[in-house]
Write a protein that holds these residues in place. Structure first.
Motif, mmCIF file in Angstrom:
data_model
loop_
_atom_site.group_PDB
_atom_site.id
_atom_site.type_symbol
_atom_site.label_atom_id
_atom_site.label_comp_id
_atom_site.label_asym_id
_atom_site.label_seq_id
_atom_site.Cartn_x
_atom_site.Cartn_y
_atom_site.Cartn_z
ATOM 1 N N ALA A 48 0.823 -1.205 0.000
ATOM 2 C CA ALA A 48 0.000 0.000 0.000
ATOM 3 C C ALA A 48 0.856 1.253 0.000
ATOM 4 N N GLY A 49 0.437 2.238 -0.775
ATOM 5 C CA GLY A 49 1.158 3.505 -0.836
ATOM 6 C C GLY A 49 0.795 4.443 0.288
ATOM 7 N N SER A 50 -0.406 4.289 0.852
ATOM 8 C CA SER A 50 -0.823 5.132 1.973
ATOM 9 C C SER A 50 -1.901 4.413 2.757
ATOM 10 N N HIS A 51 -2.109 4.864 3.980
ATOM 11 C CA HIS A 51 -3.141 4.316 4.864
ATOM 12 C C HIS A 51 -3.817 5.520 5.506
ATOM 13 N N HIS A 52 -5.090 5.765 5.173
ATOM 14 C CA HIS A 52 -5.734 6.977 5.648
ATOM 15 C C HIS A 52 -7.244 6.768 5.767
ATOM 16 N N VAL A 60 -8.869 3.268 4.754
ATOM 17 C CA VAL A 60 -8.440 2.585 3.530
ATOM 18 C C VAL A 60 -6.921 2.520 3.425
ATOM 19 N N ARG A 61 -6.488 1.475 2.727
ATOM 20 C CA ARG A 61 -5.107 1.351 2.282
ATOM 21 C C ARG A 61 -5.117 1.475 0.763
ATOM 22 N N ASN A 62 -4.404 2.447 0.258
ATOM 23 C CA ASN A 62 -4.435 2.746 -1.172
ATOM 24 C C ASN A 62 -3.385 1.925 -1.912
ATOM 25 N N MET A 63 -3.846 1.079 -2.834
ATOM 26 C CA MET A 63 -2.947 0.225 -3.622
ATOM 27 C C MET A 63 -2.652 0.823 -4.997
ATOM 28 N N GLY A 66 -1.263 4.621 -5.306
ATOM 29 C CA GLY A 66 -0.207 4.739 -4.312
ATOM 30 C C GLY A 66 0.982 3.840 -4.554
ATOM 31 N N ALA A 67 0.766 2.704 -5.255
ATOM 32 C CA ALA A 67 1.871 1.796 -5.514
ATOM 33 C C ALA A 67 2.822 2.334 -6.582
ATOM 34 N N GLY A 68 2.449 3.416 -7.263
ATOM 35 C CA GLY A 68 3.322 4.010 -8.271
ATOM 36 C C GLY A 68 3.284 3.303 -9.609
ATOM 37 N N VAL A 69 2.231 2.535 -9.870
ATOM 38 C CA VAL A 69 2.181 1.742 -11.100
ATOM 39 C C VAL A 69 0.926 2.037 -11.927
ATOM 40 N N GLU A 70 0.298 3.197 -11.683
ATOM 41 C CA GLU A 70 -1.004 3.440 -12.295
ATOM 42 C C GLU A 70 -0.971 3.399 -13.819
ATOM 43 N N ASP A 80 -8.709 1.149 -3.558
ATOM 44 C CA ASP A 80 -8.643 1.359 -2.115
ATOM 45 C C ASP A 80 -9.177 0.116 -1.418
ATOM 46 N N TYR A 81 -8.406 -0.388 -0.468
ATOM 47 C CA TYR A 81 -8.842 -1.519 0.342
ATOM 48 C C TYR A 81 -9.373 -0.986 1.661
ATOM 49 N N LEU A 82 -10.665 -1.197 1.868
ATOM 50 C CA LEU A 82 -11.358 -0.690 3.042
ATOM 51 C C LEU A 82 -11.294 -1.702 4.182
ATOM 52 N N GLY A 83 -10.691 -1.297 5.300
ATOM 53 C CA GLY A 83 -10.630 -2.149 6.483
ATOM 54 C C GLY A 83 -9.620 -3.277 6.331
ATOM 55 N N PRO A 84 -9.951 -4.465 6.887
ATOM 56 C CA PRO A 84 -11.121 -4.729 7.721
ATOM 57 C C PRO A 84 -11.002 -4.041 9.083
ATOM 58 N N GLN A 85 -12.118 -3.469 9.539
ATOM 59 C CA GLN A 85 -12.131 -2.775 10.823
ATOM 60 C C GLN A 85 -13.467 -2.978 11.519
#
Length: 325
Positions: A48-52, A60-63, A66-70, A80-85
């Protein structure tokens, strides 16, 4: 693949057959063993490039990006990967309030919990575990995404993915639309040997077609693979393809480990990806035909030129995308 006497392999069909392979097949009387599919090269594995927090309800953790491969994942713009929370009970619906989008599609896939959505076209609904919301913003919508009211009151585990899919220029200013794909309507393919199953959200897997309607060719699968089992995925030559591992650990193409909350990116050449689960795994498989057009993006707007972004901002401020009542 073993071809029978009277069934030529696929490269002997169509207007441009592969003459060398066809000759080999015919030379052997149509019974030779043939398997010319090329394994896709693994370009890299990214974390993940960021967690916010998005709004007050979606950690979310931004893949992507944020991974620099768009640029290597077109038509996919964001994952964006939401959670798990775990969320405690509350009388307030947490989430993201009124905000606009133009020029692309948002795809929300739920694994746990429930999310309510409504937009300025009058569309909306609730999605829960196994459901998918596919919203085409196109010329522009204003919407909100909140924890569903009863889920908020009870509290519970929230887990999902939001994916942004680009639209070709020809469709960026078409009318918005909304697809609710409930779990029961998404077909599942059982893998050989009890290895697991593939839910086909969009595109096609082993002749089973997913229900999502798309504006460019996209394959989107929810893959569940049991520990100690493997499967082969056929992903089209020339497409940008990747695997996002939500849970578990897998090895791809016999050599590279991909851990939990990592995304594996493959080259466009070749058609085959081999996945082996070291632990029981939940994987999102993405494969799409690249959209070879310039991209201009600013916040919730994705167009082709800067002046189109400026126009999108003006249109939103002028109320041309509507508002929630």
């Amino acid at each position: 693949v073993r071809s029978g006497m009277n069934t030529p392999p696929r490269w002997c069909e169509g207007p441009f057959p592969s003459l060398r392979h066809c000759a080999d097949w015919r030379k052997e009387g149509g019974t030779m063993r043939t398997d010319t599919s090329i394994t896709k090269d693994l370009v890299g594995v990214y974390q993940a490039g960021s967690h916010h927090m998005v709004g007050d309800g979606f950690p979310v953790r931004n893949m992507i990006p944020g991974a620099g491969v768009e640029e290597q994942l077109s038509p996919f713009l964001m994952l964006d990967y939401l959670g798990p929370q775990q969320f405690p009970p509350t009388d307030r619906q947490l989430g993201v309030g009124e905000h606009p989008h133009r020029g692309f599609e948002t795809v929300t896939i739920m694994y746990h919990g429930k999310v309510a959505h409504r937009d300025s076209t009058g569309s909306g609904g609730v999605i829960g575990p196994g459901d998918v919301q596919w919203m085409t913003a196109a010329s522009g919508v204003v919407h909100e995404e909140l924890h569903e009211k009863e889920f908020a009151k009870r509290g519970g585990l929230l887990e999902g993915i939001q994916l942004w899919v680009n639209l070709p220029k020809a469709y960026k200013m078409t009318a918005p639309r909304y697809q609710t794909l409930v779990d029961a309507e998404i077909p599942a393919v059982e893998l050989d040997g009890g290895a697991g199953r593939v839910r086909v959200i969009a595109g096609e897997f082993r002749s089973v077609k997913g229900p999502a309607k798309t504006f460019s060719p996209v394959h989107l699968y929810d893959l569940r693979l049991k520990a100690g089992h493997r499967t082969e995925l056929d992903l089209p030559e020339g497409y940008n393809s990747s695997l996002f591992v939500l849970h578990g650990q897998v090895v791809v193409n016999g050599s590279q480990a991909v851990q939990e909350v990592e995304i594996a990116l493959f080259g466009r050449r070749g058609e085959r990806v081999v996945v082996e689960a070291k632990q029981e795994a939940t994987i999102l498989v993405l494969s799409g035909e690249p959209i070879a057009e310039p991209i201009a993006r600013y916040g919730p707007f994705v167009m082709n030129q800067r002046d189109e972004i400026i126009q999108a901002v003006h249109d939103y401020q002028a109320g041309k995308m509507g508002h929630l009542s």
